[in-house]
Design a protein around this motif. Structure first.
Motif, short mmCIF file in Angstrom:
data_model
loop_
_atom_site.label_atom_id
_atom_site.label_comp_id
_atom_site.label_asym_id
_atom_site.label_seq_id
_atom_site.Cartn_x
_atom_site.Cartn_y
_atom_site.Cartn_z
N MET A 136 0.83 -1.20 0.00
CA MET A 136 0.00 0.00 0.00
C MET A 136 0.87 1.25 0.00
O MET A 136 0.59 2.23 -0.69
N THR A 258 -6.55 4.23 4.99
CA THR A 258 -6.78 4.40 3.56
C THR A 258 -8.22 4.82 3.30
O THR A 258 -8.48 5.72 2.48
N ARG A 273 -3.64 -0.59 -4.39
CA ARG A 273 -4.02 -0.50 -2.99
C ARG A 273 -5.13 -1.50 -2.66
O ARG A 273 -5.18 -2.06 -1.56
#
Length: 290
Positions: A136, A258, A273
């Motif tokens: 990520m 996120t 991601r």
């Protein structure tokens, strides 16, 4: 010593909740104009909450005091680096890089100093979680959402996180039996952190610290409560399961970070991601099975 060699459902759920709280207060710091002062205000409020908790919780065993002092010193370094980290990088990028290597480093420290390691399948879960978290962060680096000096700050804080994880995990195990003593240990450590941090803050920023504390009290209070509860839960979990496994599971906070970064802070979301999230979920499953 831990009561269990693996993560029970209760511990797993508690640490996931703690991860969400951790992502919450980091997002509050990121969304503030002055990241350093915002991080400092959260630390001060966390200390105030800790003082109140310490008054009603049992006193931790005296054997924990060296751990409490060491924890306070290294947490000051952590809060300073957090404030520096978010000056020029997205939350959804900087946060995963900062958190990504910490479980792996913590696992090495716990093995070297405590002779503690998760079971083979759980160890694979730790490695899988670390891989997902780093994926990520690398995605953000590839898309130009973070610069290299900030990456170095994030990696430095990974080592700091790993160090305090092992210190606090072992310290809480010495504090006494039961969740109340684990929370008490965290209360004393957080209170000392805030007390020691205050003169440093005033030395660097002077009256601006007091102004930020008063003007940003709502944000600071929310962040402080989230920081205190989130880490107290993690410390308790480390008295119930291997430190490396808990440290790795805690880093699922990157998923929450996120989501907050994309939804609340309007940061971009890329396919890489999404893949990283799936890898992180696979790591959680392996930790639970292991």
């Amino acid at each position: 010593m831990t009561d269990s060699a693996h993560l029970s459902s209760g511990v797993l759920a508690a640490v996931l909740g703690a991860a969400a709280l951790h992502a919450l207060w980091n997002s509050l710091v990121k969304s503030a104009n002055d990241k350093f002062l915002s991080s400092a205000v959260v630390a001060i409020w966390c200390g105030l909450v800790a003082v109140i908790a310490a008054l009603v919780l049992p006193r931790p065993a005296s054997a924990t005091f060296p751990f409490i002092i060491a924890s306070a010193v290294i947490h000051i370094v952590y809060f300073v680096l957090v404030g520096l980290l978010y000056r020029s990088a997205d939350l959804s990028v900087a946060y995963p890089i900062m958190r990504g290597l910490a479980p792996l480093i913590a696992a090495v420290i716990a093995l070297a100093t405590l002779g503690e390691a998760p079971a083979p399948i759980a160890s694979l879960g730790v490695a899988t979680l670390v891989a997902g978290v780093l994926m990520m962060g690398v995605s953000g680096l590839a898309h130009g959402r973070i610069d290299r000096p900030t990456v170095m700050i994030a990696l430095a804080n990974s080592a700091v996180i790993a160090a305090y994880s092992v210190i606090d995990g072992q310290g809480a195990r010495l504090a006494g039996s039961g969740a109340a003593f684990a929370f008490a240990y965290n209360s004393w450590a957080d209170a000392l952190t805030a007390l020691a941090f205050l003169p440093i803050l005033f030395c660097f920023r002077g009256r601006a610290v007091a102004i930020a504390f008063v003007q940003g009290w709502r944000r600071g209070l929310i962040g402080g409560v989230a920081a205190f509860l989130g880490y107290a839960i993690v410390i308790w979990a480390m008295t119930r399961a291997p430190i490396a496994a808990v440290a790795a599971l805690r880093e699922t906070s990157v998923v929450f970070a996120t989501i907050i970064g994309v939804v609340a802070l309007r940061e971009p979301f890329h396919a890489q991601r999404a893949i990283a999230v799936l890898v992180i979920l696979a790591g959680i499953v392996l930790l639970r099975v292991g």
